[in-house]
Design a protein around this motif. Structure first.
Motif, PDB file in Angstrom:
ATOM      1  N   GLY A   4      54.927  23.775  17.841  1.00  0.00           N
ATOM      2  CA  GLY A   4      54.844  24.790  18.973  1.00  0.00           C
ATOM      3  C   GLY A   4      54.758  26.328  18.347  1.00  0.00           C
ATOM      4  N   MET A   5      54.125  27.215  19.269  1.00  0.00           N
ATOM      5  CA  MET A   5      54.033  28.665  19.328  1.00  0.00           C
ATOM      6  C   MET A   5      54.114  29.112  20.571  1.00  0.00           C
ATOM      7  N   TYR A   6      54.166  30.588  20.494  1.00  0.00           N
ATOM      8  CA  TYR A   6      54.284  31.128  21.689  1.00  0.00           C
ATOM      9  C   TYR A   6      53.582  32.547  21.790  1.00  0.00           C
ATOM     10  N   ARG A   7      53.018  32.843  22.850  1.00  0.00           N
ATOM     11  CA  ARG A   7      52.034  33.832  23.197  1.00  0.00           C
ATOM     12  C   ARG A   7      52.503  34.443  24.322  1.00  0.00           C
ATOM     13  N   SER A   8      52.766  35.852  24.413  1.00  0.00           N
ATOM     14  CA  SER A   8      53.390  36.675  25.454  1.00  0.00           C
ATOM     15  C   SER A   8      51.954  37.122  26.389  1.00  0.00           C
ATOM     16  N   GLU A   9      51.430  36.080  26.989  1.00  0.00           N
ATOM     17  CA  GLU A   9      50.112  36.402  27.791  1.00  0.00           C
ATOM     18  C   GLU A   9      50.355  36.820  28.918  1.00  0.00           C
ATOM     19  N   LEU A  10      49.675  38.028  29.581  1.00  0.00           N
ATOM     20  CA  LEU A  10      49.883  38.555  30.706  1.00  0.00           C
ATOM     21  C   LEU A  10      49.777  37.545  31.993  1.00  0.00           C
ATOM     22  N   SER A  11      50.523  37.785  32.869  1.00  0.00           N
ATOM     23  CA  SER A  11      50.584  36.968  34.250  1.00  0.00           C
ATOM     24  C   SER A  11      49.192  36.903  34.636  1.00  0.00           C
ATOM     25  N   GLY A  12      48.419  37.756  34.735  1.00  0.00           N
ATOM     26  CA  GLY A  12      47.025  37.811  35.062  1.00  0.00           C
ATOM     27  C   GLY A  12      46.139  36.761  34.567  1.00  0.00           C
ATOM     28  N   VAL A  13      46.292  36.615  33.345  1.00  0.00           N
ATOM     29  CA  VAL A  13      45.253  35.772  32.562  1.00  0.00           C
ATOM     30  C   VAL A  13      45.610  34.251  32.591  1.00  0.00           C
ATOM     31  N   LEU A  14      46.952  33.940  33.023  1.00  0.00           N
ATOM     32  CA  LEU A  14      47.420  32.639  32.934  1.00  0.00           C
ATOM     33  C   LEU A  14      46.836  31.610  33.878  1.00  0.00           C
ATOM     34  N   GLY A  15      46.515  30.187  33.479  1.00  0.00           N
ATOM     35  CA  GLY A  15      45.987  29.408  34.498  1.00  0.00           C
ATOM     36  C   GLY A  15      45.975  28.086  34.107  1.00  0.00           C
ATOM     37  N   GLY A  16      46.525  27.208  34.591  1.00  0.00           N
ATOM     38  CA  GLY A  16      46.484  25.737  34.406  1.00  0.00           C
ATOM     39  C   GLY A  16      47.071  25.631  32.748  1.00  0.00           C
ATOM     40  N   LEU A  17      46.221  24.720  32.128  1.00  0.00           N
ATOM     41  CA  LEU A  17      46.527  24.394  30.583  1.00  0.00           C
ATOM     42  C   LEU A  17      45.816  25.264  29.866  1.00  0.00           C
ATOM     43  N   THR A  18      44.771  26.127  30.339  1.00  0.00           N
ATOM     44  CA  THR A  18      43.954  26.990  29.218  1.00  0.00           C
ATOM     45  C   THR A  18      44.403  28.277  28.609  1.00  0.00           C
ATOM     46  N   ARG A  19      45.414  28.896  29.618  1.00  0.00           N
ATOM     47  CA  ARG A  19      46.052  29.896  28.923  1.00  0.00           C
ATOM     48  C   ARG A  19      47.526  29.904  29.555  1.00  0.00           C
ATOM     49  N   VAL A  20      48.357  29.451  28.420  1.00  0.00           N
ATOM     50  CA  VAL A  20      49.577  29.123  28.613  1.00  0.00           C
ATOM     51  C   VAL A  20      50.500  30.096  27.713  1.00  0.00           C
ATOM     52  N   ARG A  21      51.905  30.081  27.840  1.00  0.00           N
ATOM     53  CA  ARG A  21      52.737  30.877  26.977  1.00  0.00           C
ATOM     54  C   ARG A  21      53.326  30.096  26.020  1.00  0.00           C
ATOM     55  N   ALA A  22      53.495  28.664  26.109  1.00  0.00           N
ATOM     56  CA  ALA A  22      53.896  28.006  25.156  1.00  0.00           C
ATOM     57  C   ALA A  22      53.109  26.617  24.798  1.00  0.00           C
ATOM     58  N   ILE A  23      52.646  27.075  23.480  1.00  0.00           N
ATOM     59  CA  ILE A  23      51.351  26.292  22.950  1.00  0.00           C
ATOM     60  C   ILE A  23      51.658  25.188  21.753  1.00  0.00           C
ATOM     61  N   GLN A  24      51.155  23.953  21.998  1.00  0.00           N
ATOM     62  CA  GLN A  24      51.335  23.012  21.070  1.00  0.00           C
ATOM     63  C   GLN A  24      50.010  22.867  20.011  1.00  0.00           C
ATOM     64  N   LEU A  25      49.965  23.511  19.105  1.00  0.00           N
ATOM     65  CA  LEU A  25      48.959  23.754  18.201  1.00  0.00           C
ATOM     66  C   LEU A  25      48.570  22.380  16.951  1.00  0.00           C
ATOM     67  N   ASN A  26      47.302  21.944  17.132  1.00  0.00           N
ATOM     68  CA  ASN A  26      47.079  21.285  15.911  1.00  0.00           C
ATOM     69  C   ASN A  26      46.571  22.025  14.960  1.00  0.00           C
ATOM     70  N   ASP A  27      47.221  22.299  13.987  1.00  0.00           N
ATOM     71  CA  ASP A  27      47.080  23.325  12.955  1.00  0.00           C
ATOM     72  C   ASP A  27      47.061  22.590  11.369  1.00  0.00           C
ATOM     73  N   ALA A  28      46.526  23.232  10.591  1.00  0.00           N
ATOM     74  CA  ALA A  28      46.579  22.860   9.280  1.00  0.00           C
ATOM     75  C   ALA A  28      46.117  23.862   8.382  1.00  0.00           C
ATOM     76  N   HIS A  29      46.585  23.828   7.031  1.00  0.00           N
ATOM     77  CA  HIS A  29      46.309  24.825   6.144  1.00  0.00           C
ATOM     78  C   HIS A  29      46.036  24.156   4.837  1.00  0.00           C
ATOM     79  N   ILE A  30      44.940  24.727   4.293  1.00  0.00           N
ATOM     80  CA  ILE A  30      44.677  23.845   2.971  1.00  0.00           C
ATOM     81  C   ILE A  30      44.656  25.126   1.961  1.00  0.00           C
ATOM     82  N   PHE A  31      45.392  24.884   0.724  1.00  0.00           N
ATOM     83  CA  PHE A  31      45.682  25.685  -0.221  1.00  0.00           C
ATOM     84  C   PHE A  31      44.928  25.182  -1.331  1.00  0.00           C
ATOM     85  N   CYS A  32      43.710  25.830  -1.835  1.00  0.00           N
ATOM     86  CA  CYS A  32      42.785  25.476  -2.897  1.00  0.00           C
ATOM     87  C   CYS A  32      42.419  26.527  -3.646  1.00  0.00           C
ATOM     88  N   THR A  33      41.625  26.006  -4.817  1.00  0.00           N
ATOM     89  CA  THR A  33      40.969  27.062  -5.712  1.00  0.00           C
ATOM     90  C   THR A  33      39.690  27.427  -4.889  1.00  0.00           C
TER      91      THR A  33
END
Length: 409
Positions: A122-151
């Motif tokens: 989970g992560m959180y973005r302080s989106e303005l009320s005017g841009v919020l809509g459905g599931l596309t612009r939300v304030r609480a986000i569940q992100l599929n994230d990954a970080h690869i540490f490599c040469t």
């Protein structure tokens, strides 16, 4: 044209309530089933690709984001700090600082690299009320994230492998990218001032795209504050374009957090951090899937994968036994008995369910089912065990077709 906000509510997938707050949708059981199936698919694909999964807190000290650069370059999108015990704590806007700290918590040898760390967090973005809509612009986000540490020598291969994972995921999801975009920095002070690092990372991603043979366009002003990225763009029913998946190269945060590994020469070396998201946020991914499929999800994603339809009350007992076998095989199934209306009415009500198993007197007597596919095709009655085996195999393979073409009889 499908609007996920309207369709998602009609199908009972998600909803919002002013008492919870704007930009904070909640998931209903059917929507939660879709989300769970999507998350499990991603975790499984990452595990097969050599990723190790972690969990990290959704809070962090302000100092963490000052080190990462988020506070100076991204604070306008962050929620205000909370004072806790004399310290300022922030809802995180990103997972990468946490993963950098997790990497830093242990010594690493060059033999361990690439080290692939993934999280559905989970992560959180302080989106303005005017841009919020459905599931596309939300304030609480569940992100599929990954970080690869490599040469440095491993970056191109890892980025290419991430693009291939994205391609396979889109195939399983039954969606298509609109275009690939190389997102570069633009004018202004919202980017890290490190020209040499930007040149190196841009050259790496450009080479990856050129080698992949994918058509792409460059766009200034769309980069992350710490580095360029490959964005995979999708378009909704109204023609609005958005980013679903990304691959990024980051030289900045490894320096900020003083990350290193021990090389073959016994000396410390700086790793490169490759950020990679296969489906981006779960919310945006589900929104796009609702609109792309109109609620008729691929069978492996469908909230209800099979509905048993006993023709009369006399077949209810056999339908209940059949349902138990479905559930035992991991299928999301239910019964729609005569109390819900005529057989025709029940078939129409279950029009979005991939598989409808009709059980009449003959089928009940012989332990068979007559399958109807969501696309309207009717299959000859067959042993119930055979039907379940074939359906389970198609679902486990994350196929988008409902039946093998050569075995539709």
């Amino acid at each position: 044209m499908h609007d996920h906000r309207k369709l998602g509510r009609e199908l009972g997938l998600f909803d919002t309530d002013p008492l919870i707050g704007a930009g904070l949708p909640y998931w209903l059981p059917d929507g939660a089933a879709v989300r769970h199936a999507l998350e499990e698919y991603i975790r499984d694909q990452e595990r097969r690709a050599g990723y190790r999964h972690v969990y990290s807190p959704v809070l962090g000290k302000r100092e963490l984001y000052e080190i990462s650069g988020h506070w100076s370059h991204y604070s306008h999108d962050m929620f205000p700090p909370m004072d806790l015990g004399g310290e300022q704590v922030v809802l995180r806007p990103s997972l990468c600082p946490h993963h950098a700290v997790i990497y830093r918590s242990r010594l690493h040898s060059y033999r361990e690299l690439p080290l692939r760390m993934a999280e559905l967090g989970g992560m959180y973005r302080s989106e303005l009320s005017g841009v919020l809509g459905g599931l596309t612009r939300v304030r609480a986000i569940q992100l599929n994230d990954a970080h690869i540490f490599c040469t440095l020598n491993q970056v191109a291969e890892e980025a290419q492998a991430a693009l291939e994972m994205i391609r396979r995921a889109y195939q399983a999801l039954g969606i298509r990218p609109t275009r690939y975009r190389l997102s570069l920095p633009g004018p202004g002070g919202k980017y890290v001032a490190a020209p040499e690092l930007w040149q190196r990372s841009t050259a790496l991603l450009t080479d990856v795209l050129d080698r992949s043979g994918l058509p792409y366009e460059s766009a200034e002003g769309e980069a992350a504050f710490y580095g360029p990225k490959i964005d995979v763009q999708v378009t909704d029913g109204a023609g609005r374009e958005s980013t679903l998946s990304t691959v990024q190269v980051d030289f900045h945060q490894p320096e900020q957090f003083d990350l290193h590994y021990i090389g073959a020469d016994g000396a410390k070396h700086r790793p490169v951090m490759v950020h990679r998201s296969i489906i981006g946020s779960v919310e945006r991914a589900v929104a796009h899937l609702i609109e792309a499929h109109g609620g008729a999800f691929p069978a492996w994603l469908a909230p209800t994968q099979l509905v048993a339809l006993p023709v009369s009350d006399a077949e209810m007992h056999h339908a209940a036994e059949f349902l138990e076998r479905c559930v035992a095989q991991g299928l999301r199934a239910r019964i729609a008995g005569p109390e819900y209306g005529t057989l025709g009415a029940r078939i129409r009500a279950a029009r979005l369910v991939p598989y409808q198993a009709v059980i009449g007197p003959k089928e009940a007597a012989d332990d068979r089912v007559a399958l109807r596919l969501r696309d309207g095709q009717r299959l000859a009655a067959r042993p119930a065990a055979e039907a379940l085996t074939r359906i389970s195999a198609l679902i486990d393979a994350h196929r988008t077709d409902l039946w093998d073409a050569e075995t539709r009889a």
